[in-house]
Enzyme design. Structure first.
Site, PDB file in Angstrom:
ATOM      1  N   SER A 120       0.891  -1.444   0.121  1.00 46.34           N
ATOM      2  CA  SER A 120      -0.104   0.100   0.045  1.00 46.34           C
ATOM      3  C   SER A 120       0.670   1.099   0.001  1.00 46.34           C
ATOM      4  O   SER A 120       0.394   2.388  -0.434  1.00 46.34           O
ATOM      5  CB  SER A 120      -1.070  -0.131   1.067  1.00 46.34           C
ATOM      6  OG  SER A 120      -1.633  -0.963   1.512  1.00 46.34           O
ATOM      7  N   HIS A 141      -1.296  -2.863  -7.000  1.00 46.02           N
ATOM      8  CA  HIS A 141      -2.006  -2.644  -6.008  1.00 46.02           C
ATOM      9  C   HIS A 141      -3.754  -2.900  -6.019  1.00 46.02           C
ATOM     10  O   HIS A 141      -4.221  -2.061  -6.508  1.00 46.02           O
ATOM     11  CB  HIS A 141      -1.839  -1.245  -5.636  1.00 46.02           C
ATOM     12  CG  HIS A 141      -2.271  -0.672  -4.225  1.00 46.02           C
ATOM     13  ND1 HIS A 141      -2.549   0.548  -4.083  1.00 46.02           N
ATOM     14  CD2 HIS A 141      -2.616  -1.532  -3.189  1.00 46.02           C
ATOM     15  CE1 HIS A 141      -2.916   0.715  -2.688  1.00 46.02           C
ATOM     16  NE2 HIS A 141      -2.930  -0.400  -2.164  1.00 46.02           N
ATOM     17  N   GLU A 153      -4.060  -0.456  -8.942  1.00 42.62           N
ATOM     18  CA  GLU A 153      -3.239   0.617  -9.202  1.00 42.62           C
ATOM     19  C   GLU A 153      -1.777   0.060  -9.625  1.00 42.62           C
ATOM     20  O   GLU A 153      -1.196  -0.689  -9.034  1.00 42.62           O
ATOM     21  CB  GLU A 153      -3.190   1.453  -8.055  1.00 42.62           C
ATOM     22  CG  GLU A 153      -2.516   2.719  -8.260  1.00 42.62           C
ATOM     23  CD  GLU A 153      -2.461   3.516  -6.886  1.00 42.62           C
ATOM     24  OE1 GLU A 153      -2.557   2.742  -5.696  1.00 42.62           O
ATOM     25  OE2 GLU A 153      -2.505   4.714  -6.675  1.00 42.62           O
ATOM     26  N   ASN A 191      -3.450   6.249  -2.115  1.00 38.10           N
ATOM     27  CA  ASN A 191      -3.421   6.708  -0.320  1.00 38.10           C
ATOM     28  C   ASN A 191      -2.870   7.975  -0.301  1.00 38.10           C
ATOM     29  O   ASN A 191      -3.129   8.498   0.892  1.00 38.10           O
ATOM     30  CB  ASN A 191      -2.312   5.729   0.148  1.00 38.10           C
ATOM     31  CG  ASN A 191      -3.081   4.334   0.325  1.00 38.10           C
ATOM     32  OD1 ASN A 191      -4.235   4.363   1.015  1.00 38.10           O
ATOM     33  ND2 ASN A 191      -2.649   3.119   0.284  1.00 38.10           N
TER      34      ASN A 191
HETATM   35  P1  NAD Z   1      -2.427  -9.841   6.235  1.00 38.67           P
HETATM   36  O1  NAD Z   1      -2.007  -9.453   7.723  1.00 38.67           O
HETATM   37  O2  NAD Z   1      -3.861 -10.065   6.309  1.00 38.67           O
HETATM   38  O3  NAD Z   1      -1.763 -11.158   5.669  1.00 38.67           O
HETATM   39  C1  NAD Z   1      -0.376 -11.330   5.513  1.00 38.67           C
HETATM   40  C2  NAD Z   1      -0.253 -12.654   5.209  1.00 38.67           C
HETATM   41  O4  NAD Z   1       1.508 -12.687   4.871  1.00 38.67           O
HETATM   42  C3  NAD Z   1      -0.280 -13.502   6.606  1.00 38.67           C
HETATM   43  O5  NAD Z   1      -0.902 -14.551   6.266  1.00 38.67           O
HETATM   44  C4  NAD Z   1       1.217 -13.571   7.045  1.00 38.67           C
HETATM   45  O6  NAD Z   1       1.137 -14.986   7.379  1.00 38.67           O
HETATM   46  C5  NAD Z   1       1.875 -13.669   5.480  1.00 38.67           C
HETATM   47  N1  NAD Z   1       3.273 -13.646   5.885  1.00 38.67           N
HETATM   48  C6  NAD Z   1       4.028 -12.888   6.771  1.00 38.67           C
HETATM   49  N2  NAD Z   1       5.555 -13.142   6.294  1.00 38.67           N
HETATM   50  C7  NAD Z   1       5.509 -13.966   5.105  1.00 38.67           C
HETATM   51  C8  NAD Z   1       6.709 -14.787   4.359  1.00 38.67           C
HETATM   52  N3  NAD Z   1       8.000 -14.441   4.999  1.00 38.67           N
HETATM   53  N4  NAD Z   1       6.287 -15.512   3.320  1.00 38.67           N
HETATM   54  C9  NAD Z   1       5.000 -15.712   3.178  1.00 38.67           C
HETATM   55  N5  NAD Z   1       3.948 -15.145   3.810  1.00 38.67           N
HETATM   56  C10 NAD Z   1       4.085 -14.369   4.763  1.00 38.67           C
HETATM   57  O7  NAD Z   1      -2.224  -8.578   5.464  1.00 38.67           O
HETATM   58  P2  NAD Z   1      -3.044  -8.148   4.145  1.00 38.67           P
HETATM   59  O8  NAD Z   1      -4.182  -6.954   4.828  1.00 38.67           O
HETATM   60  O9  NAD Z   1      -3.510  -9.055   3.375  1.00 38.67           O
HETATM   61  O10 NAD Z   1      -2.022  -7.016   3.352  1.00 38.67           O
HETATM   62  C11 NAD Z   1      -0.970  -7.619   2.809  1.00 38.67           C
HETATM   63  C12 NAD Z   1      -0.360  -6.384   1.759  1.00 38.67           C
HETATM   64  O11 NAD Z   1      -1.520  -6.036   0.907  1.00 38.67           O
HETATM   65  C13 NAD Z   1       0.276  -5.452   2.406  1.00 38.67           C
HETATM   66  O12 NAD Z   1       1.237  -5.076   1.710  1.00 38.67           O
HETATM   67  C14 NAD Z   1      -0.807  -4.389   2.574  1.00 38.67           C
HETATM   68  O13 NAD Z   1      -0.046  -3.125   2.452  1.00 38.67           O
HETATM   69  C15 NAD Z   1      -1.246  -4.786   1.109  1.00 38.67           C
HETATM   70  N6  NAD Z   1      -2.772  -4.190   1.134  1.00 38.67           N
HETATM   71  C16 NAD Z   1      -3.589  -4.208   2.062  1.00 38.67           C
HETATM   72  C17 NAD Z   1      -5.134  -3.808   1.873  1.00 38.67           C
HETATM   73  C18 NAD Z   1      -6.099  -4.000   2.924  1.00 38.67           C
HETATM   74  O14 NAD Z   1      -7.225  -3.503   2.999  1.00 38.67           O
HETATM   75  N7  NAD Z   1      -5.776  -5.082   3.960  1.00 38.67           N
HETATM   76  C19 NAD Z   1      -5.324  -3.171   0.784  1.00 38.67           C
HETATM   77  C20 NAD Z   1      -4.596  -2.992  -0.496  1.00 38.67           C
HETATM   78  C21 NAD Z   1      -3.036  -3.324  -0.315  1.00 38.67           C
END
Ligand code: NAD
Length: 297
Positions: A120, A141, A153, A191
């Protein structure tokens, strides 16, 4: 370039949604997470979301089966990426973690494989710099919830090749999404515009200009936003909002992005929004109704 094998790193909120849309569009997906429990829970979520699509008549039972058959899981990065033509990293938003994952996938992925990140806020250029293929690294994104939200994005790092951007734009269209290409500066577009609005809404509450419901109602009814900025902040996670505002503040060196002290305090107090059960509103698993947190009544 023909794309068939996609690896998704991270099976959390975003990873399971990204796996869902690629598999539904006919790609072979390997979903990788270090936590095997998370992999099972991602498959359960995808199953549930596909059921909802079947009930609504968006897909057939047969399409649901085909989608699930396109998804495999792995808890080992080296295994999960060895045949990939595209990797979409969607692991936890932590710079050190992402740099380490990109070093690993750069080592184990085939030459020619595109490395994308769903970050993000972290610089695509910084992530690309730890690989030996900076021209093949790009931001992809997706928005939450991925199966529903149309936007992708597409973020060009400083060194991203034009052909790679074109492939990712085309691929996003194949997923039924609408891609928008932007360049790699703090907060990208989504963002950079959203977070100052949320911060300003929190400042309006902090300075007692209006209450939680009044602020959200003004933006919903006055600007036709489907959700007010304070409730949206609760859904995104107040810790996530705070960290993105810090990226904007550091990246531009401009105090206009400084996070509101109320936001900082709420994160310190563990009031993170929906995920902790309370932010500007209170959330209970039993009810879909939300009420304003007692702190702001
Ligand atoms: P989340 O916490 O729900 O999931 C993250 C996952 O990554 C977890 O299941 C964790 O076990 C896994 N993980 C951690 N270390 C790891 C590794 N070394 N190898 C493999 N897996 C690993 O997070 P999320 O909300 O899904 O966010 C993920 C990404 O997406 C982030 O970069 C976030 O900024 C981006 N994002 C999130 C949103 C949102 O609304 N949640 C929106 C757009 C972008």
């Amino acid at each position: 370039m023909s794309m068939n094998n996609i690896s998704i790193i991270g099976a959390g909120t975003m990873g399971n949604g990204i796996a869902h849309v690629f598999a539904q569009a006919g790609f072979k997906v390997i979903l990788v997470d270090i936590n095997p429990l998370q992999l099972q829970s991602a498959l359960d979520t995808i199953n549930k979301n596909l059921d909802r699509q079947v009930t609504k008549g968006i897909i057939t039972e047969e399409q649901k089966k085909l989608t699930l058959a396109n998804i495999a899981v792995s808890s080992i990065i080296a295994e999960g990426v060895k045949n990939a033509q595209l990797i979409v990293e969607a692991a936890t938003e932590n710079i050190e973690l992402k740099l380490s994952i990109f070093e690993q996938i750069d080592t184990y992925a085939p030459t020619g494989c595109i490395l994308a990140t769903n970050t993000s806020s972290i610089s695509i250029t910084k992530i690309a710099a730890v690989t030996k293929r900076a021209d093949m690294v790009i931001g992809m994104h997706f928005m939450n919830p991925v199966p529903v939200m149309k936007l992708v994005e597409v973020i060009n790092g400083y060194s991203t090749k034009k052909e790679v951007t074109e492939i990712i734009i085309e691929l996003s269209k194949q997923l039924g999404k609408i891609p928008c290409a932007v360049n790699d500066y703090p907060g990208f577009i989504a963002n950079r515009i959203l977070m100052p609005m949320i911060n300003e809404a929190i400042y309006s509450l902090y300075e007692s200009v209006a209450g939680v419901e009044e602020i959200d109602t003004v933006m919903k009814l006055g600007m036709a936003h489907p959700m007010g900025p304070l409730q949206l902040a609760d859904f995104i996670g107040l810790d996530v909002c705070l960290s993105i505002l810090k990226v904007l503040q550091d990246g531009f060196g401009n105090p206009k992005y400084a996070p509101c002290p109320l936001l900082v305090n709420m994160v310190l107090a563990g009031k993170l929004g929906v995920k902790s059960g309370e932010g500007f509103y209170k959330y209970t698993a039993a009810s879909k109704e939300t009420t304003v947190s007692e702190r702001f009544r």
